[in-house]
Design an enzyme around this catalytic site. Structure first.
Site, PDB file in Angstrom:
ATOM      1  N   ARG A   1       0.755  -1.309   0.127  1.00 23.34           N
ATOM      2  CA  ARG A   1      -0.008   0.158   0.043  1.00 23.34           C
ATOM      3  C   ARG A   1       0.964   1.392   0.093  1.00 23.34           C
ATOM      4  NH1 ARG A   1      -4.082  -0.802   4.876  1.00 23.34           N
ATOM      5  NH2 ARG A   1      -2.802  -2.376   5.609  1.00 23.34           N
TER       6      ARG A   1
ATOM      7  N   THR B   1       2.735 -13.163  11.140  1.00 24.54           N
ATOM      8  CA  THR B   1       3.295 -12.996  12.469  1.00 24.54           C
ATOM      9  C   THR B   1       3.960 -14.075  13.303  1.00 24.54           C
ATOM     10  OG1 THR B   1       1.379 -12.622  13.619  1.00 24.54           O
ATOM     11  CG2 THR B   1       2.373 -10.652  12.541  1.00 24.54           C
TER      12      THR B   1
ATOM     13  N   ASN C   1      38.588  35.576   6.041  1.00 27.35           N
ATOM     14  CA  ASN C   1      37.623  36.141   5.568  1.00 27.35           C
ATOM     15  C   ASN C   1      37.273  35.718   4.209  1.00 27.35           C
ATOM     16  OD1 ASN C   1      35.491  38.425   5.811  1.00 27.35           O
ATOM     17  ND2 ASN C   1      36.308  38.666   3.775  1.00 27.35           N
TER      18      ASN C   1
ATOM     19  N   ARG D   1      44.064  37.831 -12.595  1.00 27.86           N
ATOM     20  CA  ARG D   1      43.086  38.189 -13.365  1.00 27.86           C
ATOM     21  C   ARG D   1      43.834  39.085 -14.509  1.00 27.86           C
ATOM     22  NH1 ARG D   1      40.873  42.713  -8.805  1.00 27.86           N
ATOM     23  NH2 ARG D   1      42.628  44.192  -9.269  1.00 27.86           N
TER      24      ARG D   1
END
Length: 446
Positions: A21, A86, A365, A428
């Site tokens: 189910r 069971t 940082n 850069r």
């Protein structure tokens, strides 16, 4: 009630059900409530009262067996190849019993809220002379449940609704399925259970009448209905999750955690908080999260398998993934993701960054937009950032790479080589500023 595991007690957890189910290929007891498999909730209660555990699983359930092994390394998994009820499952689990086991408890892997204290009460009844003790509850609506029929303090039978008389159906005392047995009695009972029913299965509930017929003593122990909610569908699963979350929030607030809007906070079964923590709205805590003292989790943050030490603020909109470790005083701000990384004392990543497979030194940082490029398509590599280093905004640190102590990485840099202590690194292109339409005149700065 202070509990300790009883070395003479074996717990059998029935978890072989497919859960058709549930409409899922996953074994029913592997579905989760509070980030923890249903079977592990059952194991948690069993571990509190029993010295040994046997989990009855179905064939071809390696993931369920793995979940059991990881949660309770001392538990054994035994396979029920044919699902014959069971009683049959209990017989398979009982094969794990040893001579020193004088009490056997049988619980269910799809019933996550049964309290160890309630099971302990059933165990006590067996210690005091009962052969069988069955946990039951008073149901507001008993429809569909087996009824516990009690006469003069003795449990005389468990009557399934389909075969109950009209008078018996009026009984509101219902069977939870959880039982405690004198071990020797159970060994005698199980071979006597028959399968003369429409499904051809062996039902453990027949043990009560068999025990009485043998001259034994069966009793019922009452618990709260909310403990015995079973999971048989995705709808049940969602209802159980809501119950778990409400209860866990209350427990944490009672312990001193501040939740601004508790109904919006979602927790795992193993979430741990220290003192004086504040949780803002819409935060999610997956499994394996430990939070220290005086931490502030701001709104819309998501954490899983992360450790926060003391005096830490994260969020809003922060994401801490597995193996994130924030040491005392660290700060993680909005739209920052941390994975498999340590931020040491006082380190900060306040805006729009991804930190993966990194070690960020004390007081370093991390500028806005910084990312650690930790994966080259084949392997993951580590980034090490020294104490007091300053990483400028919009930088890409291409691992493996090490940034020295108090080094500065200029904003917009792509760093693929190590940077020494106290160094200034640029990665850069040189800026060119030409006048539009003229093709002449330029200014540049390094």
């Amino acid at each position: 009630m202070a509990l300790s595991p009883h070395s003479d007690t074996l717990a059998i957890i029935l978890a072989a059900g497919l859960g058709t189910r549930m409409k899922s290929d996953m074994p029913k007891c592997l579905h989760e409530v509070g980030g923890q498999a249903l079977v592990c909730h059952a194991l948690s209660a069993a571990m509190a009262v029993s010295g040994d555990r046997a989990v009855v699983v179905g064939p071809d359930m390696p993931k369920l067996e793995k979940a059991v092994r990881e949660f309770d390394p001392e538990a054994v998994s035994v396979v029920q190849h044919d699902r014959l009820g069971t009683g049959h499952a209990a017989q398979i689990g009982l094969a794990s019993a040893r001579p020193h086991h004088t009490i056997v408890i049988v619980t269910f892997g799809d019933t996550p809220f049964v309290q160890a204290e309630t099971i302990e009460r059933a165990i006590l009844e067996v210690r005091n002379g009962a052969n069988v003790a069955v946990l039951g509850f008073r149901a507001e609506d008993p429809t569909g449940y087996g009824r516990l029929l009690v006469e003069n303090g003795r449990l005389v039978a468990i009557r399934e609704e389909a075969v109950a008389s009209e008078t018996e159906r009026e009984v509101s005392f219902c069977n939870s399925g959880v039982m405690a047995f004198n071990a020797e009695t159970l060994k005698e009972i199980l071979p006597k259970i028959e399968n003369s029913n429409p499904k051809g299965e062996f039902y453990l509930t027949d043990a009560v009448e068999i025990a009485n017929a043998m001259g034994g003593n069966a009793v019922a122990v009452e618990g709260e209905e909310s403990e015995f909610i079973g999971i048989n569908s995705k709808r049940h699963l969602a209802q159980a999750e809501a119950i778990f979350q409400s209860k866990r929030r209350d427990e944490l607030m009672d312990a001193g955690v501040t939740m601004v809007a508790p109904e919006t906070v979602f927790l795992a079964a193993d979430t741990v908080f220290g003192r004086d923590c504040v949780i803002e709205p819409h935060c999610v805590f997956g499994r394996g999260v430990r939070v220290g003292d005086r931490c502030h989790i701001k709104a819309f943050s998501h954490l899983e398998e992360a450790v926060l030490e003391n005096d830490i603020t994260i969020g809003p909109y922060a994401r801490l993934r597995p193996k994130a470790h924030l040491k005392s005083g660290a700060r993680v701000g909005n739209f920052v993701e941390i994975k498999a990384s340590t931020l040491h004392e006082g380190a900060k990543a306040n805006h729009l960054s991804y930190i993966g497979d990194a070690d960020v030194g004390p007081a370093a940082n991390i500028g806005a937009g910084t990312i650690t490029c930790n994966y080259d398509g084949f392997v993951k590599s580590k980034t090490i950032i020294g104490a007091g280093a300053f990483i400028g905004s919009n930088s890409a640190l291409v691992a493996p790479v090490e940034i020295g102590e108090k080094a500065i990485v200029a904003a917009g840099s792509a760093i693929s080589k190590d940077v020494g202590d106290n160094a200034l690194a640029f990665g850069r292109a040189k800026q060119s500023d030409d006048k539009l339409g003229k093709g002449m005149g330029s200014k540049s700065k390094p």
